[in-house]
Write a protein that holds these residues in place. Structure first.
Motif, PDB file in Angstrom:
ATOM      1  N   SER A  37      -1.780  -2.288  -2.218  1.00 18.91           N
ATOM      2  CA  SER A  37      -2.313  -2.947  -1.023  1.00 18.91           C
ATOM      3  C   SER A  37      -1.183  -3.174  -0.030  1.00 18.91           C
ATOM      4  N   HIS A  80      -0.732  -5.844   1.819  1.00 22.83           N
ATOM      5  CA  HIS A  80      -0.221  -7.194   1.616  1.00 22.83           C
ATOM      6  C   HIS A  80       0.771  -7.222   0.462  1.00 22.83           C
ATOM      7  N   GLU A  92      -6.724   0.672   5.150  1.00 19.04           N
ATOM      8  CA  GLU A  92      -6.420  -0.715   5.491  1.00 19.04           C
ATOM      9  C   GLU A  92      -5.970  -0.871   6.941  1.00 19.04           C
ATOM     10  N   LEU A  93      -5.474   0.210   7.553  1.00 15.11           N
ATOM     11  CA  LEU A  93      -4.968   0.177   8.915  1.00 15.11           C
ATOM     12  C   LEU A  93      -5.508   1.349   9.707  1.00 15.11           C
ATOM     13  N   ASN A  94      -5.577   1.144  11.031  1.00 13.60           N
ATOM     14  CA  ASN A  94      -5.863   2.271  11.911  1.00 13.60           C
ATOM     15  C   ASN A  94      -4.640   3.176  11.994  1.00 13.60           C
ATOM     16  N   ALA A 129      -1.703   2.169  14.401  1.00 12.45           N
ATOM     17  CA  ALA A 129      -1.023   0.887  14.256  1.00 12.45           C
ATOM     18  C   ALA A 129       0.435   0.994  14.701  1.00 12.45           C
ATOM     19  N   VAL A 151       0.024  -9.295   8.332  1.00 13.46           N
ATOM     20  CA  VAL A 151      -1.050  -8.353   7.992  1.00 13.46           C
ATOM     21  C   VAL A 151      -2.272  -8.597   8.861  1.00 13.46           C
ATOM     22  N   ARG A 152      -2.622  -9.859   9.078  1.00  6.50           N
ATOM     23  CA  ARG A 152      -3.764 -10.159   9.938  1.00  6.50           C
ATOM     24  C   ARG A 152      -3.546  -9.629  11.348  1.00  6.50           C
ATOM     25  N   ARG A 182      -4.254  -5.639  11.477  1.00  6.07           N
ATOM     26  CA  ARG A 182      -5.492  -5.043  10.965  1.00  6.07           C
ATOM     27  C   ARG A 182      -6.292  -4.420  12.096  1.00  6.07           C
ATOM     28  N   VAL A 184     -13.108  -4.924   3.437  1.00  4.10           N
ATOM     29  CA  VAL A 184     -11.726  -4.694   3.063  1.00  4.10           C
ATOM     30  C   VAL A 184     -11.250  -5.825   2.164  1.00  4.10           C
ATOM     31  N   GLU A 220      -8.192  -7.886   0.659  1.00  4.04           N
ATOM     32  CA  GLU A 220      -6.813  -8.192   1.032  1.00  4.04           C
ATOM     33  C   GLU A 220      -6.261  -9.207   0.056  1.00  4.04           C
ATOM     34  N   LEU A 258     -14.739  -6.555   8.512  1.00  7.67           N
ATOM     35  CA  LEU A 258     -14.083  -6.221   9.776  1.00  7.67           C
ATOM     36  C   LEU A 258     -15.120  -5.721  10.773  1.00  7.67           C
TER      37      LEU A 258
END
Length: 231
Positions: A82, A84, A152-154, A157, A201-202, A205, A216, A218, A231
């Motif tokens: 993950s 995180h 978990e991410l675009n 990012a 992390v927030r 996202r 998702v 986390e 999300l």
């Protein structure tokens, strides 16, 4: 790292470069930029200046290699599964480093290279950026790429800003701790970094979409809770 070509005569001490770089950081702790010299490092290491100049042409390059040698072990690929978890491993390791004496002198050298007559040290600052900053950015980039692949991410990012937030946050946090707080942080760096990593992390996202989005998972707080957010 400096190269050590073979030469005729007595075999070169394979551990000498490491001892010289350790001596350089210890000497810098005592003198700072203004009084730091190859002669002082050689004296502290118990060698002649020629041993230094065989490896480094300038004291600035010696410092850059010394920083690289002590920060390279901080480069990691935690692969916890993950974002995180990965960032928590990195942040905890960084905090432990910056709470120690070598971490403090590392910060001092980096700041001095950047602000002490920067026009005279542009090449050395470039070497610092390439050798030290670059390897840490690459490691964070790899962690974020894995997070993108896991969904978990675009893909777009901002990896550089995220790395700056994480590294800068850890450095400032370590400097702001009181003696009792430092003792607590040293005893459990993961718990100390938990809320900061969750905050970072927030912040990176994906933005909420107008329609239904994926669920998702986390990593959560220090007690190991897992929060499920839509999300």
């Amino acid at each position: 790292m400096p190269s050590e070509p073979s030469a005729a005569g007595r075999p070169r001490d394979p551990d000498l470069s490491g001892r010289l770089m350790t001596a350089a950081l210890e000497e810098y702790t005592r003198t700072g930029w203004a009084s730091f010299s190859m002669q002082g490092v050689a004296r502290r290491a118990g060698v002649g200046k020629s041993a230094l100049y065989l490896r480094w042409a300038t004291k600035e390059l010696l410092l850059v290699d010394s920083l690289e040698s002590v920060t390279r072990p901080l480069v990691m690929d935690p692969n916890t599964g993950s974002l995180h978890g990965d960032l928590l491993e990195v942040a905890s390791s960084l905090l432990q480093f910056y709470l120690g004496p070598v971490g403090w002198v590392t910060m001092r050298v980096a700041m001095d290279i950047a602000v002490e007559e920067p026009e005279l040290h542009a090449a050395d600052l470039d070497a610092y950026q390439t050798k030290v900053v670059g390897m840490h950015r690459a490691a964070i980039s790899k962690i974020l790429t894995s997070a993108v692949e896991r969904g978990e991410l675009n893909a777009g990012a901002d990896k550089r800003s995220m790395a700056s937030c994480l590294f800068g946050g850890v450095v400032v946090h370590s400097m702001a701790l009181s003696p009792s707080e430092r003792e607590r942080a040293c005893s459990d760096p993961r718990a100390e970094m938990e809320s900061m990593v969750a905050f970072v992390v927030r912040g990176i996202r994906p933005e909420p979409s107008s329609g239904p989005g994926p669920t998702v998972l986390e990593s959560g707080d220090a007690d190991g809770l897992r929060l499920q957010e839509l999300l």
